[in-house]
Design a protein around this motif. Structure first.
Motif, PDB file in Angstrom:
ATOM      1  N   ASN A 220      -5.983  17.364  12.134  1.00 24.93           N
ATOM      2  CA  ASN A 220      -5.761  16.376  11.069  1.00 24.93           C
ATOM      3  C   ASN A 220      -4.368  16.558  10.477  1.00 24.93           C
ATOM      4  N   GLY A 221      -3.384  16.605  11.372  1.00 30.39           N
ATOM      5  CA  GLY A 221      -2.017  16.898  10.954  1.00 30.39           C
ATOM      6  C   GLY A 221      -1.463  15.913   9.947  1.00 30.39           C
ATOM      7  N   THR A 222      -1.783  14.618  10.086  1.00 26.57           N
ATOM      8  CA  THR A 222      -1.261  13.628   9.143  1.00 26.57           C
ATOM      9  C   THR A 222      -1.771  13.893   7.735  1.00 26.57           C
ATOM     10  N   THR A 223      -3.040  14.253   7.620  1.00 21.90           N
ATOM     11  CA  THR A 223      -3.603  14.565   6.304  1.00 21.90           C
ATOM     12  C   THR A 223      -2.963  15.817   5.726  1.00 21.90           C
ATOM     13  N   MET A 224      -2.735  16.834   6.558  1.00 20.59           N
ATOM     14  CA  MET A 224      -2.105  18.064   6.080  1.00 20.59           C
ATOM     15  C   MET A 224      -0.668  17.798   5.631  1.00 20.59           C
ATOM     16  N   LEU A 225       0.051  16.985   6.397  1.00 19.28           N
ATOM     17  CA  LEU A 225       1.404  16.622   5.983  1.00 19.28           C
ATOM     18  C   LEU A 225       1.388  15.801   4.698  1.00 19.28           C
ATOM     19  N   GLY A 226       0.351  14.961   4.539  1.00 18.83           N
ATOM     20  CA  GLY A 226       0.230  14.199   3.307  1.00 18.83           C
ATOM     21  C   GLY A 226       0.045  15.109   2.108  1.00 18.83           C
ATOM     22  N   ALA A 227      -0.751  16.168   2.273  1.00 15.98           N
ATOM     23  CA  ALA A 227      -0.934  17.121   1.180  1.00 15.98           C
ATOM     24  C   ALA A 227       0.351  17.879   0.891  1.00 15.98           C
ATOM     25  N   MET A 228       1.043  18.271   1.951  1.00 18.74           N
ATOM     26  CA  MET A 228       2.294  19.014   1.764  1.00 18.74           C
ATOM     27  C   MET A 228       3.330  18.170   1.032  1.00 18.74           C
ATOM     28  N   TRP A 355       8.051   8.889  -9.126  1.00 17.85           N
ATOM     29  CA  TRP A 355       7.554  10.046  -8.384  1.00 17.85           C
ATOM     30  C   TRP A 355       6.040  10.152  -8.450  1.00 17.85           C
ATOM     31  N   ALA A 356       5.447   9.679  -9.545  1.00 15.79           N
ATOM     32  CA  ALA A 356       3.980   9.662  -9.606  1.00 15.79           C
ATOM     33  C   ALA A 356       3.423   8.715  -8.548  1.00 15.79           C
ATOM     34  N   GLY A 357       4.098   7.581  -8.338  1.00 16.97           N
ATOM     35  CA  GLY A 357       3.689   6.666  -7.274  1.00 16.97           C
ATOM     36  C   GLY A 357       3.793   7.310  -5.905  1.00 16.97           C
ATOM     37  N   ILE A 358       4.879   8.049  -5.668  1.00 16.38           N
ATOM     38  CA  ILE A 358       5.038   8.743  -4.393  1.00 16.38           C
ATOM     39  C   ILE A 358       3.912   9.761  -4.192  1.00 16.38           C
ATOM     40  N   THR A 359       3.594  10.498  -5.259  1.00 18.34           N
ATOM     41  CA  THR A 359       2.530  11.499  -5.168  1.00 18.34           C
ATOM     42  C   THR A 359       1.192  10.853  -4.827  1.00 18.34           C
ATOM     43  N   LEU A 360       0.843   9.818  -5.565  1.00 19.46           N
ATOM     44  CA  LEU A 360      -0.430   9.142  -5.323  1.00 19.46           C
ATOM     45  C   LEU A 360      -0.484   8.556  -3.920  1.00 19.46           C
ATOM     46  N   GLY A 361       0.624   7.987  -3.476  1.00 16.77           N
ATOM     47  CA  GLY A 361       0.660   7.403  -2.134  1.00 16.77           C
ATOM     48  C   GLY A 361       0.456   8.441  -1.050  1.00 16.77           C
ATOM     49  N   ARG A 362       1.038   9.614  -1.219  1.00 14.76           N
ATOM     50  CA  ARG A 362       0.922  10.632  -0.177  1.00 14.76           C
ATOM     51  C   ARG A 362      -0.467  11.244  -0.119  1.00 14.76           C
ATOM     52  N   PHE A 363      -1.112  11.377  -1.261  1.00 15.85           N
ATOM     53  CA  PHE A 363      -2.447  11.961  -1.252  1.00 15.85           C
ATOM     54  C   PHE A 363      -3.515  10.936  -0.877  1.00 15.85           C
ATOM     55  N   VAL A 364      -3.362   9.708  -1.338  1.00 15.69           N
ATOM     56  CA  VAL A 364      -4.419   8.705  -1.169  1.00 15.69           C
ATOM     57  C   VAL A 364      -4.199   7.851   0.079  1.00 15.69           C
ATOM     58  N   LEU A 365      -2.969   7.430   0.312  1.00 15.99           N
ATOM     59  CA  LEU A 365      -2.706   6.483   1.397  1.00 15.99           C
ATOM     60  C   LEU A 365      -2.411   7.149   2.733  1.00 15.99           C
ATOM     61  N   SER A 366      -1.944   8.392   2.731  1.00 14.36           N
ATOM     62  CA  SER A 366      -1.608   9.050   4.004  1.00 14.36           C
ATOM     63  C   SER A 366      -2.796   9.134   4.962  1.00 14.36           C
ATOM     64  N   PRO A 367      -4.020   9.503   4.497  1.00 12.40           N
ATOM     65  CA  PRO A 367      -5.155   9.510   5.443  1.00 12.40           C
ATOM     66  C   PRO A 367      -5.445   8.141   6.039  1.00 12.40           C
ATOM     67  N   ILE A 368      -5.147   7.074   5.290  1.00 12.80           N
ATOM     68  CA  ILE A 368      -5.365   5.727   5.832  1.00 12.80           C
ATOM     69  C   ILE A 368      -4.429   5.481   7.007  1.00 12.80           C
ATOM     70  N   GLY A 369      -3.228   6.024   6.924  1.00 14.66           N
ATOM     71  CA  GLY A 369      -2.271   5.839   8.007  1.00 14.66           C
ATOM     72  C   GLY A 369      -2.760   6.388   9.320  1.00 14.66           C
ATOM     73  N   SER A 370      -3.445   7.547   9.291  1.00 14.80           N
ATOM     74  CA  SER A 370      -3.954   8.120  10.536  1.00 14.80           C
ATOM     75  C   SER A 370      -5.102   7.304  11.122  1.00 14.80           C
ATOM     76  N   LYS A 371      -5.814   6.559  10.280  1.00 17.20           N
ATOM     77  CA  LYS A 371      -6.925   5.740  10.766  1.00 17.20           C
ATOM     78  C   LYS A 371      -6.431   4.382  11.263  1.00 17.20           C
ATOM     79  N   VAL A 372      -5.529   3.764  10.496  1.00 15.06           N
ATOM     80  CA  VAL A 372      -5.010   2.448  10.877  1.00 15.06           C
ATOM     81  C   VAL A 372      -4.048   2.568  12.050  1.00 15.06           C
ATOM     82  N   GLY A 373      -3.309   3.668  12.086  1.00 11.82           N
ATOM     83  CA  GLY A 373      -2.238   3.818  13.065  1.00 11.82           C
ATOM     84  C   GLY A 373      -0.906   3.852  12.347  1.00 11.82           C
ATOM     85  N   GLU A 374      -0.129   4.914  12.565  1.00 16.52           N
ATOM     86  CA  GLU A 374       1.106   5.093  11.814  1.00 16.52           C
ATOM     87  C   GLU A 374       2.109   3.966  12.036  1.00 16.52           C
ATOM     88  N   LYS A 375       2.159   3.454  13.270  1.00 21.77           N
ATOM     89  CA  LYS A 375       3.154   2.424  13.563  1.00 21.77           C
ATOM     90  C   LYS A 375       2.966   1.190  12.678  1.00 21.77           C
TER      91      LYS A 375
END
Length: 492
Positions: A220-228, A355-375
């Motif tokens: 689940n590398g995308t999720t881990m990178l999202g947390a990082m 920066w709060a928007g960036i934080t929320l996007g990385r924690f909440v939206l990053s897992p969606i990217g791995s499901k939808v497809g990063e491209k």
């Protein structure tokens, strides 16, 4: 039948003496047999095991056999050829080995420190200009110093990792960052501040490259990178709040860097401890899934990575991305002060919303990217960020602009972890550290050149130039993302 042949047979049969009984001798066995009911010599079995090398029985008898031989009638155990070790993609998990959860936490702490460092100049630049009596163009040199540190580190980060191991390499990076914060705490002359940002950039580049590769190679590398990288956003949110609070009370701007220096010392201890036995604990995973570049010349490794289309397009993509991100964070406060007559003591908090928007996007939206497809996901995010950046430019209302800017941050947040996951999957194991180091170096260069260019143009034309520069960066990102190859299944 031929009479002569019949006579010969009679003659042969009649030669032995009928009164002498000669017993036939036992023929010698060509192939030894073993029976389950009879005790066997253990040395024979061990010798037979040793005789199998690379799937070939080197001790097998050389006596020719035919298909009708009884020994050939029993099928033997099939021996499959050994696959190359790199063909197995055994990825470690967050809990296996158990120390991985602490290593992920240390990566998050490191990027949290990066967020504290990168977001503060947006709120502190007006006060630094007053303290040193300099303008936009000169104060922008801090971004150039930071970028040079990243560029120099890109040439050495993999060599440092190989020679020292991850734990000591991260320790070196934290020491460099701490050395960079000391002149900032002391409010040293401005040339020293630029040099200090060089050390900060050098240390951050080492930690970032190692952290990106570590997280991307977990399950689940995308999720881990999202947390990082979400932790980077948390630091970016807290940084302007703390910095604005410090300078609004009348304290000198340099006091803010006492916080970052203290956190660097914490990272030095915790990260070194968590990664200390990394190579030993993950030896089996490295044997299966990671081909190191030991023995390869460092320059050859860098050239190999530079020739990769993934690295070239990824470097330009992250160059544009970080250029837009740092430019917005660093210059939107100046835009609100000069173009919207905002109060410096209050509009400094607008950067925290970004920066709060960036934080929320990385924690909440990053897992969606791995499901939808990063491209596809990144295309949608860039398009949305462009629309809301236009609203920040065209709507003459500070509150509306603050909300739009927060949404821009929300949409930009998942882009970096999604891109890093795609780049890492498209790179071979041998290219990953060098490739991600080059991409990170270009990203920091974008985070320096673009804000520096924005400062030069703002000095000549006005701070509104921030918005066309950001939108132009989004366009470059779209073109590079279009040329990026689709995710391939790793075969090496």
């Amino acid at each position: 039948m031929d009479p002569s042949l019949f006579g010969t047979i009679i003659q042969v049969e009649s030669k032995p003496n009928l009164h002498e009984h000669v017993l036939p001798t036992t023929p010698k066995r060509v192939v030894s047999r073993t029976y389950p009911a009879v005790p066997q010599d253990d040395s024979i079995e061990l010798d037979s095991l040793r005789s199998f090398r690379n799937g070939v029985n080197t001790s097998a008898p050389t006596t020719p056999r035919t298909e009708r031989d009884l020994e050939m009638s029993y099928p033997g155990t099939p021996v499959e050829p050994l696959e190359p070790v790199d063909a197995v993609d055994a990825l470690p998990t967050l809990n296996n080995p158990p120390m991985n959860k602490y290593r992920l936490a240390s990566c998050c702490f490191q990027t949290f420190l990066g967020g504290l460092t990168d977001s503060a100049p947006g709120a502190l630049i007006p006060y630094m200009e007053t303290h040193y009596n300099i303008g936009y163009a000169v104060v922008s040199l801090i971004f150039v110093g930071n970028a040079l540190g990243f560029i120099v580190a890109a040439a050495f980060v993999d060599k440092i990792r190989q020679r020292l191991g991850r734990a000591k390499a991260i320790a070196v990076s934290m020491v460099c960052i701490a050395l960079g914060f000391i002149p900032l705490v002391c409010a040293a002359p401005f040339p020293s501040i630029v040099i200090a940002y060089f050390f900060i950039g050098f240390g951050t580049a080492i930690a970032l490259a190692i952290g990106n590769v570590f997280c991307a190679n977990l399950q689940n590398g995308t999720t881990m990178l999202g947390a990082m990288h979400g932790s980077y956003g948390i630091g970016g949110t807290i940084g302007p709040l703390v910095a604005t609070s410090i300078v609004s009370t009348g304290s000198i701007w340099s006091r803010y860097y006492l916080l970052t220096l203290g956190f660097t010392l914490w990272n030095l201890c915790f990260s070194t401890w968590s990664f200390w036995d990394y190579e030993k604990e993950l030896g089996e995973f490295h044997a299966l899934s990671e081909t190191t570049s030991r023995g390869m010349d460092q320059v050859a490794g860098m050239l190999l990575a530079i020739k990769s289309r993934v690295v070239v397009l990824g470097a330009v993509f992250i160059f544009a991305y970080q250029g837009a991100e740092v430019s917005i964070s660093g210059w939107v406060i100046s835009f609100l002060i000069t173009a919207r007559n905002g109060d410096p003591s209050s509009v400094g908090y607008v950067t925290s919303g970004f920066w709060a928007g960036i934080t929320l996007g990385r924690f909440v939206l990053s897992p969606i990217g791995s499901k939808v497809g990063e491209k596809l996901f990144v295309y949608l995010l860039v398009a949305g960020a462009t629309v809301f950046q236009l609203l920040v430019w065209l709507v003459p209302n500070i509150i509306g602009e603050a909300v739009s800017l927060a949404i821009v941050g929300l949409l930009l947040g998942p882009i970096y972890p999604c891109a890093a996951a795609l780049f890492t999957r498209n790179l071979s194991r041998r290219e990953q550290v060098n490739g991600m180091s080059i991409i990170s170096a270009f990203g920091s260069s974008g985070g320096a050149i673009t804000p520096f260019t924005t400062g030069l143009l703002a000095q000549a034309a006005g701070t509104f130039v921030l918005h066309p520069i950001a939108i132009g960066s989004f366009a470059i990102m779209t073109l590079c993302w279009f040329g990026q190859p689709g995710t391939r299944k790793r075969t090496e």
